[in-house]
Design an enzyme around this catalytic site. Structure first.
Site, PDB file in Angstrom:
ATOM      1  N   LYS A  59      -0.145   5.201  -1.169  1.00 44.99           N
ATOM      2  CA  LYS A  59      -0.331   4.446  -2.372  1.00 44.99           C
ATOM      3  C   LYS A  59       0.740   3.912  -2.920  1.00 44.99           C
ATOM      4  CE  LYS A  59      -4.058   7.452  -3.825  1.00 44.99           C
ATOM      5  NZ  LYS A  59      -4.588   8.326  -5.203  1.00 44.99           N
ATOM      6  N   SER A  60       1.805   3.990  -2.280  1.00 40.80           N
ATOM      7  CA  SER A  60       3.153   3.665  -2.902  1.00 40.80           C
ATOM      8  C   SER A  60       3.444   2.233  -3.327  1.00 40.80           C
ATOM      9  CB  SER A  60       4.451   3.663  -1.843  1.00 40.80           C
ATOM     10  OG  SER A  60       5.657   3.148  -2.461  1.00 40.80           O
ATOM     11  N   ASN A  61       3.611   1.698  -4.574  1.00 43.31           N
ATOM     12  CA  ASN A  61       3.898   0.502  -4.974  1.00 43.31           C
ATOM     13  C   ASN A  61       5.131  -0.242  -4.400  1.00 43.31           C
ATOM     14  OD1 ASN A  61       2.013   0.657  -6.810  1.00 43.31           O
ATOM     15  ND2 ASN A  61       3.339   1.894  -8.048  1.00 43.31           N
ATOM     16  N   ALA A  63       6.395   0.533  -1.273  1.00 49.89           N
ATOM     17  CA  ALA A  63       6.253   0.327  -0.099  1.00 49.89           C
ATOM     18  C   ALA A  63       5.501  -1.081   0.258  1.00 49.89           C
ATOM     19  CB  ALA A  63       5.405   1.285   0.772  1.00 49.89           C
TER      20      ALA A  63
END
Length: 311
Positions: A59-61, A63
Site C-alpha cells: 500500500k506504500s505511497n 512506492a
C-alpha cells in the site's frame, strides 16, 4: 491551505485549524513523497541512472509515487514490497494496482525485514550487468529528499502571512523522518520560530523516529554548508496513537476519518493522516490546545490505502 472550522464544533470548540493539502500534489495521486522525490529523482536523472529501486508495503505511497515519477522520467522502477498488515482475500491494494499500471517491476518479499537485503542484492546483480542503479531509501527520507520540505516551508510561509493568523502548532504524521526533518529545518531557516512541529507516529517509537529526524536535519545542515547541529530543535514525536501497529487502524483514527469527512468533505488515509488527526483531536479534547491557538495540519496524502481492486 484550507481553513477547517466545522470539524472543531463536535469537539466542543478548540483552536482554529488549517489544513495544508499536500494530498493534491503531483503524479501517482500525490502526497508528501512528491516533494522529496522532486530532488532525489532529479539527482538520479542528472546522474544518468537507468534503474531506481525502492521499497515499502504493497500500500506504500512512496512506492506508488516513485513508480509514477519514474515512468514520467523514463527511469525503470523496481519495487521491493511486502504484504500489508491488513488484507482481503481476492482483493489487491489500489496502490499496487497503480504500481503495475505505470510499469513498475514488483519484487515481492514476505516481511519488511527482507526489504533492504533484497534491494541490495538486486542492485548488485544489475550493476554487475553494467546498469546504472540507484537505491532510494524508504520514504526518500534522506537529507536531499528532506530539502523538499525545507522548500515546502518556504512555500507555506507567505500563505500563513496572508492568512493574518499567527500559528502555534504544525501537526503531521512522522514515520521515516524526512518530512519532519525538513519541516523543523525549514521553520528554523525561514524564521517560523513560534511554530511547534508535532510529529505523530503511525508505527515506531518516539525515540526511534527522533533519532532519524536528528540525523537527517544534521545532513541538511551539512548540505547547506551550515555548522553541525545548527538546525537542531527539541523534537516532539507522539507515539501514543500507534495502536496495534503500522497500517492497522484504531477506533480513534476511524473516528477521525469520519469526523473530517462529514464536516469538511476531506478524506484522510487510514495509515498516516488519520492517526495524526486522532492525535490532534486528543490534544483538543484533553485541553492541551487553547481556543486561542492556531494549528496547521499537514495532510500528507495516502487516501488510496482506503481502496482495493479485485485481483
Amino acid at each position: 491551505m484550507k481553513s477547517c472550522r466545522a470539524c472543531a464544533r463536535p469537539l466542543g470548540g478548540g483552536p482554529r485549524i488549517f489544513i495544508k493539502r499536500d494530498d493534491y500534489s503531483g503524479a501517482g495521486f500525490g502526497g508528501n513523497k512528491v516533494r522529496k522525490l522532486e530532488y532525489v529523482l532529479a539527482d538520479a536523472k542528472a546522474g544518468g541512472v537507468e534503474i531506481a529501486i525502492t521499497t515499502g508495503g504493497e500500500k506504500s505511497n512512496h512506492a506508488r509515487v516513485t513508480a509514477s515519477l519514474c515512468a514520467r522520467l523514463g527511469i525503470r522502477c523496481i519495487l521491493v514490497l511486502n504484504p500489508p498488515a491488513v488484507s482481503y482475500e481476492g482483493m489487491k491494494p489500489a496502490s499496487l494496482v497503480v504500481d503495475e499500471l505505470v510499469g513498475a517491476v514488483i519484487h515481492p518479499v514476505s516481511h519488511r525485514d527482507q526489504r533492504q537485503p533484497a534491494m541490495e542484492a538486486l542492485a548488485r546483480k544489475l550493476r554487475s550487468e553494467g546498469r546504472k542503479v540507484v537505491i532510494i531509501p524508504l520514504g526518500a527520507s534522506i537529507p536531499l529528499g528532506a530539502i523538499g520540505f525545507v522548500r515546502a516551508v518556504q512555500e507555506t510561509k507567505p500563505q500563513l502571512e496572508r492568512s493574518g493568523v499567527n500559528f502555534n502548532y504544525l501537526f503531521h504524521c512522522s514515520s521515516s523522518g524526512g518530512t519532519q526533518a525538513g519541516l523543523v529545518a525549514g521553520c528554523r531557516l525561514f524564521g517560523l520560530h513560534g511554530v511547534k512541529v508535532i510529529g505523530v507516529s503511525p508505527d515506531d517509537s518516539s525515540d526511534a523516529i527522533s533519532t532519524e529526524v536528528y540525523g537527517i536535519t544534521r545532513g541538511i545542515a551539512g548540505m547547506l554548508g551550515l555548522p553541525e547541529g545548527s538546525l537542531d530543535e527539541e523534537l516532539t514525536v507522539l507515539d501514543d496513537y500507534v495502536g496495534d501497529g503500522y497500517g492497522i487502524s484504531t477506533p480513534e483514527s476511524d473516528a477521525a476519518i469520519e469526523l473530517v469527512a462529514k464536516t469538511e468533505g476531506i478524506v484522510l488515509d487510514p495509515v498516516y493522516t488519520a492517526k495524526a488527526m486522532a492525535g490532534l483531536i486528543d490534544w483538543i479534547t484533553k485541553g492541551k490546545l487553547k481556543e486561542t491557538d492556531n494549528v496547521l495540519f499537514w495532510h500528507t496524502g495516502g487516501q488510496l490505502a482506503l481502496f482495493y481492486s479485485p485481483e
